[in-house]
Design a protein around this motif. Structure first.
Motif, PDB file in Angstrom:
ATOM      1  N   PHE A  31      29.193  51.254  35.534  1.00 50.51           N
ATOM      2  CA  PHE A  31      28.466  51.340  36.798  1.00 50.51           C
ATOM      3  C   PHE A  31      27.791  50.003  37.120  1.00 50.51           C
ATOM      4  N   ALA A  32      27.120  49.404  36.116  1.00 50.01           N
ATOM      5  CA  ALA A  32      26.422  48.131  36.330  1.00 50.01           C
ATOM      6  C   ALA A  32      27.397  47.040  36.755  1.00 50.01           C
ATOM      7  N   PHE A  33      28.535  46.966  36.085  1.00 48.99           N
ATOM      8  CA  PHE A  33      29.561  45.979  36.440  1.00 48.99           C
ATOM      9  C   PHE A  33      30.036  46.187  37.876  1.00 48.99           C
ATOM     10  N   ALA A  34      30.346  47.445  38.205  1.00 43.79           N
ATOM     11  CA  ALA A  34      30.911  47.752  39.520  1.00 43.79           C
ATOM     12  C   ALA A  34      29.911  47.532  40.643  1.00 43.79           C
ATOM     13  N   ALA A  35      28.639  47.833  40.397  1.00 44.69           N
ATOM     14  CA  ALA A  35      27.634  47.652  41.438  1.00 44.69           C
ATOM     15  C   ALA A  35      27.520  46.185  41.841  1.00 44.69           C
ATOM     16  N   MET A  36      27.521  45.299  40.852  1.00 42.95           N
ATOM     17  CA  MET A  36      27.460  43.870  41.161  1.00 42.95           C
ATOM     18  C   MET A  36      28.752  43.397  41.820  1.00 42.95           C
ATOM     19  N   GLN A  37      29.872  43.950  41.381  1.00 46.43           N
ATOM     20  CA  GLN A  37      31.149  43.573  41.988  1.00 46.43           C
ATOM     21  C   GLN A  37      31.204  44.019  43.439  1.00 46.43           C
ATOM     22  N   PHE A  38      30.647  45.177  43.731  1.00 44.05           N
ATOM     23  CA  PHE A  38      30.595  45.680  45.107  1.00 44.05           C
ATOM     24  C   PHE A  38      29.847  44.715  46.017  1.00 44.05           C
ATOM     25  N   VAL A  39      28.728  44.194  45.524  1.00 40.15           N
ATOM     26  CA  VAL A  39      27.918  43.280  46.329  1.00 40.15           C
ATOM     27  C   VAL A  39      28.573  41.915  46.457  1.00 40.15           C
ATOM     28  N   CYS A  40      29.153  41.415  45.365  1.00 43.01           N
ATOM     29  CA  CYS A  40      29.602  40.019  45.326  1.00 43.01           C
ATOM     30  C   CYS A  40      31.046  39.798  45.768  1.00 43.01           C
ATOM     31  N   SER A  41      31.912  40.800  45.646  1.00 43.16           N
ATOM     32  CA  SER A  41      33.326  40.589  45.976  1.00 43.16           C
ATOM     33  C   SER A  41      33.561  40.154  47.420  1.00 43.16           C
ATOM     34  N   PRO A  42      32.906  40.758  48.431  1.00 41.38           N
ATOM     35  CA  PRO A  42      33.114  40.274  49.799  1.00 41.38           C
ATOM     36  C   PRO A  42      32.668  38.828  49.985  1.00 41.38           C
ATOM     37  N   ILE A  43      31.605  38.435  49.302  1.00 48.59           N
ATOM     38  CA  ILE A  43      31.138  37.050  49.391  1.00 48.59           C
ATOM     39  C   ILE A  43      32.195  36.117  48.819  1.00 48.59           C
ATOM     40  N   LEU A  44      32.703  36.450  47.649  1.00 45.73           N
ATOM     41  CA  LEU A  44      33.695  35.595  47.009  1.00 45.73           C
ATOM     42  C   LEU A  44      35.013  35.609  47.782  1.00 45.73           C
ATOM     43  N   GLY A  45      35.376  36.774  48.346  1.00 38.96           N
ATOM     44  CA  GLY A  45      36.591  36.841  49.156  1.00 38.96           C
ATOM     45  C   GLY A  45      36.496  35.974  50.393  1.00 38.96           C
ATOM     46  N   PRO A  88      29.075  43.603  51.785  1.00 33.66           N
ATOM     47  CA  PRO A  88      29.867  44.836  51.702  1.00 33.66           C
ATOM     48  C   PRO A  88      29.950  45.605  53.017  1.00 33.66           C
ATOM     49  N   ILE A  89      28.829  45.741  53.718  1.00 31.49           N
ATOM     50  CA  ILE A  89      28.826  46.536  54.943  1.00 31.49           C
ATOM     51  C   ILE A  89      29.616  45.814  56.040  1.00 31.49           C
ATOM     52  N   GLY A  90      29.342  44.523  56.221  1.00 28.98           N
ATOM     53  CA  GLY A  90      30.054  43.767  57.251  1.00 28.98           C
ATOM     54  C   GLY A  90      31.534  43.673  56.969  1.00 28.98           C
ATOM     55  N   SER A  91      31.883  43.470  55.695  1.00 25.08           N
ATOM     56  CA  SER A  91      33.286  43.365  55.315  1.00 25.08           C
ATOM     57  C   SER A  91      34.023  44.680  55.560  1.00 25.08           C
ATOM     58  N   LEU A  92      33.387  45.798  55.181  1.00 26.59           N
ATOM     59  CA  LEU A  92      34.024  47.096  55.383  1.00 26.59           C
ATOM     60  C   LEU A  92      34.110  47.441  56.865  1.00 26.59           C
ATOM     61  N   ALA A  93      33.067  47.067  57.623  1.00 29.06           N
ATOM     62  CA  ALA A  93      33.087  47.334  59.062  1.00 29.06           C
ATOM     63  C   ALA A  93      34.188  46.538  59.745  1.00 29.06           C
TER      64      ALA A  93
END
Length: 417
Positions: free
Chosen positions: A58-72, A208-213
């Motif tokens: 969960f801890a790994f995924a939560a940070m990945q959720f926040v950071c993946s759109p930035i890195l993408g 995450p929100i902007g990327s998903l939107a």
């Protein structure tokens, strides 16, 4: 795509395959020893630390959720190569950090850092989209699965063997592989995104929100994305509980767990590197998705009711045939998005997949703990697998609806025998 790009395409795919292979091998090395490490840090038996394993994921995924759109989005702006290299270097340092973690709290901190740096798969998938023609994307996305499969042949087996020397030794081995991977990429990996296809970095799209939107601009792929998300959520029935389930129910050692994951790697490699090409040619994209998702469902149900150790190995065959669906779904999604938004798309997908890793591990491991510790009226360690099968069936419905909208009509029987 220019002739120069065409000539560079095959070597580039080899480079990205090797990069992912080393990365997955590093991840696979630590899996067999995680239950024993958690048990040693807490003094609790294996069935009582499964929930901690879920919260670490969960801890790994939560940070990945926040950071993946930035890195993408950063990879859309600056190119895939620098983001991928930064991720690999960060992983290497983090494995060293985790190897010397003195407590559960430090281990959690290590997983948070790893999640924040976890751009390797996101950026690699954008890289593959960059160098693939639309008709070859499903086949080339299979490279990710093939690297995953081969890495899971090497990694868990090596982790099980290295675990003899202590539960922290595999973390040091993983750090070595990640840093070698970074060094390899620094000297060998070419850039895949040329300057004319880059776009400005925008914070409103790099979250995450902007990327998903933003992906709502492509409503035709909504059902396919839902199917991918459901598939990943169902897979956590296996990913989150396999080690705990087999050690508890069949008294497997770290070595046997490693061997079983090695078999997973062999089967996934066969499916993703070879069988998916045959399926694309013979039954087409839509039937590949249906057959794959149906096989995953069957495999999950069989795992739940396995009564002998050998059955877990045998039932891996139908479960791993589910790998026919993933690359095909991802190819259809990628084909709907322009080149200069592939990084953002993959970041958004990774964020969604991260949500499944936020929800899935605690859900599956707590379900496992509930049905294996004192208190429940029914002792049933296989409960997470049945839940995974139900989620997979719902995902199959999303896929069928989406394919009809895209002009790939579903067959009358969407789950062929």
């Amino acid at each position: 795509m220019s002739s120069e790009q065409t000539q560079q395409r095959a070597p580039a795919l080899v480079f990205i395959f090797v990069t992912l292979l080393i990365d997955v091998t590093g991840l696979g090395i630590i899996i067999p020893v995680m239950p024993k490490l958690l048990s040693s840090l807490t003094g609790r038996p294996i069935e009582e630390v499964a929930d901690l394993g879920g919260w670490l994921m969960f801890a790994f995924a939560a940070m990945q959720f926040v950071c993946s759109p930035i890195l993408g989005s950063l990879s859309d702006r600056f190119g895939r190569r620098p983001i991928l290299l930064a991720s690999l270097f960060g992983f290497g340092l983090d494995y060293i950090f985790q190897a010397f973690a003195p407590s559960i709290a430090w281990l959690f901190l290590g997983r948070l850092i790893a999640g924040g740096m976890g751009a390797s798969f996101t950026t690699a998938q954008a890289y593959i989209a960059d160098v693939s023609t639309p008709e070859k994307r499903a086949q080339n996305f299979g490279i990710v699965g093939a690297a995953f499969g081969l890495g899971f042949i090497i990694g868990p087996v090596a982790g099980g063997l290295l675990g003899h020397f202590g539960p922290r030794v595999p973390f040091l081995a993983a750090a070595t592989l990640a840093l070698l991977n970074w060094l390899y990429g620094y000297f060998i990996l070419p850039e895949s995104l040329d300057l004319k296809h880059r776009r400005p970095f925008e914070w409103k799209r790099a979250n995450p929100i902007g990327s998903l939107a933003h992906i709502n601009r492509y409503p035709m792929i909504g059902g396919l994305i839902a199917a991918v998300v459901g598939t990943y959520l169902a897979a956590h029935a296996v990913q989150s509980t396999w080690t705990y389930y087999t050690m508890l129910k069949f008294s497997w050692t770290e070595q046997i767990v490693g061997y079983s994951l090695g078999v997973v790697g062999i089967l996934v490699s066969i499916v993703q590197a070879g069988l998916i090409r045959v399926a694309q040619r013979t039954i087409g994209s839509n039937k590949s998705i249906y057959v794959g998702m149906a096989c995953s469902t069957i495999g999950l149900v069989l795992f739940a009711f396995a009564s002998r150790s050998w059955m877990m190995f045998a039932f891996l065959v139908p479960y791993c045939l589910g790998g026919l669906a993933g690359p095909t779904l991802q190819s259809l999604i990628s084909n709907q998005v322009p080149a200069n938004e592939q990084g953002e798309l993959q970041g958004a997908l990774t964020s969604l997949i991260s949500i499944t890793s936020i929800v899935g591990p605690p859900m599956m491991t707590n379900l496992f703990t509930h049905f294996t510790t004192s208190g429940p009226s029914l002792y049933f360690p296989g409960a997470p697998f049945l839940l995974g099968a139900a989620i997979m069936l719902v995902s199959l419905g999303f896929a069928a609806h989406a394919l009809r909208k895209l002009g790939h009509p579903a067959p009358a029987d969407p789950a062929p025998a």
